[in-house]
Design an enzyme around this catalytic site. Structure first.
Site, PDB file in Angstrom:
ATOM      1  N   CYS A   1    -101.871  50.689  10.379  1.00 14.09           N
ATOM      2  CA  CYS A   1    -102.574  49.471   9.837  1.00 14.09           C
ATOM      3  C   CYS A   1    -103.851  49.763   9.631  1.00 14.09           C
ATOM      4  CB  CYS A   1    -102.327  48.316  10.754  1.00 14.09           C
ATOM      5  SG  CYS A   1    -100.792  47.627  11.040  1.00 14.09           S
TER       6      CYS A   1
ATOM      7  N   ASP B   1    -102.434  33.354   7.506  1.00 12.45           N
ATOM      8  CA  ASP B   1    -101.884  33.691   8.887  1.00 12.45           C
ATOM      9  C   ASP B   1    -100.884  34.833   8.667  1.00 12.45           C
ATOM     10  OD1 ASP B   1    -100.966  32.492  11.598  1.00 12.45           O
ATOM     11  OD2 ASP B   1    -101.118  30.590  10.993  1.00 12.45           O
TER      12      ASP B   1
ATOM     13  N   ASP C   1     -95.018  39.895  13.135  1.00 16.47           N
ATOM     14  CA  ASP C   1     -95.506  38.617  12.461  1.00 16.47           C
ATOM     15  C   ASP C   1     -94.777  37.595  12.899  1.00 16.47           C
ATOM     16  OD1 ASP C   1     -97.777  40.238  11.383  1.00 16.47           O
ATOM     17  OD2 ASP C   1     -96.533  40.543   9.337  1.00 16.47           O
TER      18      ASP C   1
ATOM     19  N   HIS D   1     -84.928  48.637  -0.077  1.00 16.34           N
ATOM     20  CA  HIS D   1     -85.467  49.188  -1.346  1.00 16.34           C
ATOM     21  C   HIS D   1     -86.185  50.509  -1.053  1.00 16.34           C
ATOM     22  CE1 HIS D   1     -86.385  49.142  -5.397  1.00 16.34           C
ATOM     23  NE2 HIS D   1     -87.697  49.138  -5.191  1.00 16.34           N
TER      24      HIS D   1
ATOM     25  N   ASP E   1    -101.481  37.853  15.644  1.00 11.73           N
ATOM     26  CA  ASP E   1    -101.354  39.086  16.311  1.00 11.73           C
ATOM     27  C   ASP E   1    -102.599  40.032  16.019  1.00 11.73           C
ATOM     28  OD1 ASP E   1    -100.532  39.683  13.699  1.00 11.73           O
ATOM     29  OD2 ASP E   1     -98.841  40.745  14.465  1.00 11.73           O
TER      30      ASP E   1
END
Length: 330
Positions: A14, A50, A91, A140, A224
């Protein structure tokens, strides 16, 4: 031949996200009126950034949709797949939901890295989805110069018991369900190949138990803690809720070795960008080193809750809005 996956990516996990300030500028024009005849009522959309989108559908449920993928955060492809899957599922948990089905998203440099490594990443993602009781069906893939992996996830929740970042109110405590410091340890891993077992354990732990406990406790406000760091996600929560968040820096837990990694200079660029973004909106009454750790870009981090649940340390509280959205004390 031994491959170090982190050497094939410019960032890691991240920490490779687009900086929060730049991202908000990009998506600002997407908020606003939806379709004239929508299929279901949009409960949570783009307005407050959010964790996922939520739509009320027939049968008295909310449908939750999200996606998350990133470059390798560790060298081991199986662990990378596990971490990426846990991060994507988070999430849904951060909204108080239960993941039902996911599909793979895979970008792979087919002329540079063998597909056996991609298969290991997919295996890790499958095992984490199975442990979450979530179907993993298809997906994908594209040929890409840089490896990336993650999931698109669909979940369900009670529309009247959603966790969201705009429902905080003054007087509520702030709890954090996982320790910080994953970004600096991942940066050290990329530079030195040292393996940090506790960090991997934290990143592969699902937030399902914490989410269930939060909903059972009647908590309505949560997010989170991932790429924007604790301070970044807390700023978004406080801003959306119209309150100020007060953080007791000494109450915040950190993964073993995080402070040592920071002092040795292993700081992701994303962590520094996070701190630069929140600094104008925060009163940081701590040393720069501590501020950087509080802004450290997390991968598959914990839930930040406006309320208390067993096992999660209280790290601060929400108070009526003051001059800043965030106040850090020690």
């Amino acid at each position: 031949m031994a491959y170090r996956l982190t050497q094939y990516a410019h960032g890691g996990g991240c920490a490779c996200k687009i900086p929060p300030g730049e991202l908000e500028d990009v998506v600002r024009g997407l908020a606003g009126p939806g379709p004239e005849k929508p299929h279901g009522e949009l409960l949570v959309g783009l307005d407050d950034g959010d964790d996922a989108a939520a739509v009320r559908i027939e049968g008295g449920q909310a449908l939750i949709a999200t996606t998350d993928f990133f470059t390798p955060v560790v060298d081991d492809p199986y662990d990378w797949g596990r971490i990426a899957a846990a991060n994507a599922l988070s999430d849904v948990y951060a909204m108080g939901g239960r993941p039902v089905v996911a599909v793979n998203l895979l970008c792979w440099p087919r002329e540079t890295l063998p597909f056996e490594l991609a298969a290991e990443a997919l295996r890790g993602g499958k095992e984490v989805c199975a442990s979450a009781g979530c179907h993993l069906a298809g997906g994908h893939s594209v040929d890409d110069p840089e490896p990336k992996y993650g999931l698109a996830v669909t979940g369900v929740a009670d529309p009247d018991r959603l966790l969201r970042n705009d429902s905080g109110r003054a007087g509520l405590p702030l709890s954090l369900t996982k320790p910080l410091g994953l970004g600096v340890l991942n940066a050290r891993h990329k530079a030195t190949a040292e393996r940090f077992e506790q960090a991997i354990e934290v990143m592969t732990t699902l937030n399902d138990t914490a989410a269930s406990a939060a909903v059972a406790a009647g908590i309505t406000c949560a997010t989170d803690v991932t790429g924007f760091g604790l301070l970044g996600h807390l700023h978004k929560l406080a801003r959306a809720s119209g309150v100020t968040a007060v953080v007791d820096a000494e109450a915040v837990p950190f993964v073993d070795g995080a402070r040592e990694a920071l002092r040795a200079g292993f700081v992701p660029g994303g962590s520094r960008r996070n701190l630069d973004w929140v600094r104008p909106h925060a009163d940081l009454g701590v040393a720069e080193e501590t501020a950087l750790l509080l802004a450290d870009a997390q991968t598959s981090g914990g839930l930040l809750l406006a309320g208390e649940i067993p096992g999660a340390p209280v790290i601060g509280e929400l108070v009526p809005r003051r001059g800043h959205t965030t106040l850090v004390v020690r």
